[in-house]
Scaffold this motif. Structure first.
Motif, mmCIF file in Angstrom:
data_model
loop_
_atom_site.group_PDB
_atom_site.id
_atom_site.type_symbol
_atom_site.label_atom_id
_atom_site.label_comp_id
_atom_site.label_asym_id
_atom_site.label_seq_id
_atom_site.Cartn_x
_atom_site.Cartn_y
_atom_site.Cartn_z
ATOM 1 N N UNK A 151 0.837 -1.206 0.000
ATOM 2 C CA UNK A 151 0.000 0.000 0.000
ATOM 3 C C UNK A 151 0.874 1.260 0.000
ATOM 4 N N UNK A 152 1.928 1.236 0.802
ATOM 5 C CA UNK A 152 2.832 2.386 0.869
ATOM 6 C C UNK A 152 3.605 2.565 -0.431
ATOM 7 N N UNK A 153 3.989 1.454 -1.061
ATOM 8 C CA UNK A 153 4.700 1.530 -2.346
ATOM 9 C C UNK A 153 3.817 2.204 -3.394
ATOM 10 N N UNK A 154 2.562 1.801 -3.457
ATOM 11 C CA UNK A 154 1.638 2.408 -4.419
ATOM 12 C C UNK A 154 1.479 3.900 -4.128
ATOM 13 N N UNK A 155 1.343 4.242 -2.864
ATOM 14 C CA UNK A 155 1.201 5.659 -2.503
ATOM 15 C C UNK A 155 2.402 6.485 -2.930
ATOM 16 N N UNK A 156 3.610 5.951 -2.693
ATOM 17 C CA UNK A 156 4.820 6.683 -3.074
ATOM 18 C C UNK A 156 4.917 6.841 -4.585
ATOM 19 N N UNK A 157 4.573 5.776 -5.336
ATOM 20 C CA UNK A 157 4.659 5.841 -6.787
ATOM 21 C C UNK A 157 3.623 6.797 -7.366
ATOM 22 N N UNK A 158 2.444 6.845 -6.761
ATOM 23 C CA UNK A 158 1.419 7.791 -7.208
ATOM 24 C C UNK A 158 1.905 9.214 -7.011
ATOM 25 N N UNK A 159 2.444 9.512 -5.835
ATOM 26 C CA UNK A 159 2.945 10.864 -5.551
ATOM 27 C C UNK A 159 4.096 11.218 -6.477
ATOM 28 N N UNK A 160 5.016 10.250 -6.674
ATOM 29 C CA UNK A 160 6.166 10.520 -7.544
ATOM 30 C C UNK A 160 5.709 10.828 -8.963
ATOM 31 N N UNK A 161 4.718 10.053 -9.466
ATOM 32 C CA UNK A 161 4.242 10.255 -10.825
ATOM 33 C C UNK A 161 3.542 11.603 -10.965
ATOM 34 N N UNK A 203 -4.016 -8.333 -3.779
ATOM 35 C CA UNK A 203 -2.611 -8.634 -4.067
ATOM 36 C C UNK A 203 -2.399 -9.001 -5.528
ATOM 37 N N UNK A 204 -3.361 -9.727 -6.107
ATOM 38 C CA UNK A 204 -3.218 -10.160 -7.501
ATOM 39 C C UNK A 204 -3.201 -8.978 -8.476
ATOM 40 N N UNK A 205 -3.704 -7.805 -8.042
ATOM 41 C CA UNK A 205 -3.754 -6.632 -8.926
ATOM 42 C C UNK A 205 -2.590 -5.669 -8.705
ATOM 43 N N UNK A 206 -1.667 -6.004 -7.800
ATOM 44 C CA UNK A 206 -0.576 -5.080 -7.473
ATOM 45 C C UNK A 206 0.247 -4.739 -8.713
ATOM 46 N N UNK A 207 0.675 -5.749 -9.455
ATOM 47 C CA UNK A 207 1.509 -5.497 -10.638
ATOM 48 C C UNK A 207 0.751 -4.679 -11.678
ATOM 49 N N UNK A 208 -0.546 -4.946 -11.812
ATOM 50 C CA UNK A 208 -1.357 -4.197 -12.777
ATOM 51 C C UNK A 208 -1.437 -2.723 -12.385
ATOM 52 N N UNK A 209 -1.571 -2.459 -11.099
ATOM 53 C CA UNK A 209 -1.630 -1.082 -10.615
ATOM 54 C C UNK A 209 -0.306 -0.375 -10.859
ATOM 55 N N UNK A 210 0.793 -1.057 -10.571
ATOM 56 C CA UNK A 210 2.115 -0.441 -10.771
ATOM 57 C C UNK A 210 2.350 -0.118 -12.247
ATOM 58 N N UNK A 211 1.907 -1.013 -13.140
ATOM 59 C CA UNK A 211 2.057 -0.768 -14.573
ATOM 60 C C UNK A 211 1.198 0.425 -15.006
ATOM 61 N N UNK A 212 -0.004 0.525 -14.437
ATOM 62 C CA UNK A 212 -0.877 1.652 -14.772
ATOM 63 C C UNK A 212 -0.252 2.980 -14.325
ATOM 64 N N UNK A 214 2.867 3.670 -13.904
ATOM 65 C CA UNK A 214 4.026 3.980 -14.747
ATOM 66 C C UNK A 214 3.602 4.573 -16.088
ATOM 67 N N UNK A 215 2.457 4.118 -16.634
ATOM 68 C CA UNK A 215 2.012 4.596 -17.950
ATOM 69 C C UNK A 215 0.987 5.721 -17.854
ATOM 70 N N UNK A 216 0.674 6.171 -16.651
ATOM 71 C CA UNK A 216 -0.422 7.125 -16.461
ATOM 72 C C UNK A 216 -0.147 8.488 -17.091
ATOM 73 N N UNK A 217 -1.189 9.011 -17.679
ATOM 74 C CA UNK A 217 -1.241 10.392 -18.165
ATOM 75 C C UNK A 217 -2.597 10.946 -17.762
ATOM 76 N N UNK A 218 -2.671 12.198 -17.313
ATOM 77 C CA UNK A 218 -3.965 12.758 -16.918
ATOM 78 C C UNK A 218 -4.952 12.741 -18.074
#
Length: 235
Positions: A151-161, A203-212, A214-218
């Protein structure tokens, strides 16, 4: 009290049962058994020493198979004794038939074909159990929520992006700008995972979220609002 029981997969009665049924003192029945064994040692296999409890004390008795009972009952005479003998013999036959039937149901394979059939049956049952276990494990894995670390990893990656997007385009980190960016990326995460909050991501969607991420654009509307705000601030 049942006059016949099973012991070591054999139909037997007891000296205690015989004494009660035929109205004889138990000590006399024991003496008769001991005399039979003394006269013919081969008869020893017809009797097995045992014990019973009465009023807190332990006493000797014998387990008796069908052949032993036949020898023992030879000396019992009279009409009533004959009725009891027949009752015992019928009970022995019935118990032996039940034991035989049970043995047939649990007998080992007698030929290569029977062994092969049994092997196939066991393999099929084992495969079915393993398949059920795998299904249960997969279902459990698929429904486990992400742990606090993920959960914290996703939060950090969202903020970084979000902040990198704003910095790359020289947008200021105002509350309006950051809130619209966070709202946009979080909306996308909820859409691809089908959850209402990030804490419910599986948990099964973690990799999918991280890929999203990384590719996110507003979205176009979000980008246009940023441009509109920037233009309004420049006036």
């Amino acid at each position: 009290m049942e006059i016949i029981e099973t012991r070591n997969n054999q139909a037997v009665t007891t000296s205690l049962s015989v004494s009660k049924t035929f109205g004889k003192q138990h000590k006399h029945v024991l003496e008769s058994i001991q005399n039979i064994v003394a006269e013919n040692s081969a008869a020893k296999s017809f009797f097995a020493l045992g014990s019973y409890k009465s009023r807190g004390r332990k006493y000797k008795m014998f387990y008796i198979n069908k052949d032993g009972f036949t020898l023992l009952a030879m000396s019992f005479t009279g009409k009533k004794a004959m009725e009891f003998k027949m009752e015992y013999i019928n009970a022995f036959n019935q118990m032996e038939a039940e034991i035989k039937q049970q043995a047939e149901h649990t007998r080992l394979p007698q030929s290569p074909e029977e062994l092969l059939e049994l092997t196939i049956q066991v393999a099929s049952r084992t495969e079915h159990r393993v398949s059920n276990i795998e299904d249960d494990v997969n279902e459990l894995k698929n429904n486990v929520l992400i742990d606090s670390g993920s959960y914290q990893v996703i939060g950090r990656e969202v903020a970084r992006k979000v902040y990198r997007y704003l910095d790359d385009r020289n947008y200021p980190h105002t509350s309006d700008n950051t809130s619209s960016m966070f709202a946009d990326i979080n909306h996308g995460i909820k859409q691809i995972t089908g959850v209402k909050t990030r804490s419910r991501i599986k948990s099964k969607d973690f990799d999918k979220v991280m890929a999203f991420i990384d590719a996110w654009e507003p979205a176009t509307a979000t980008r246009m609002n940023l441009i509109k705000k920037e233009m309004a601030g420049a006036k």
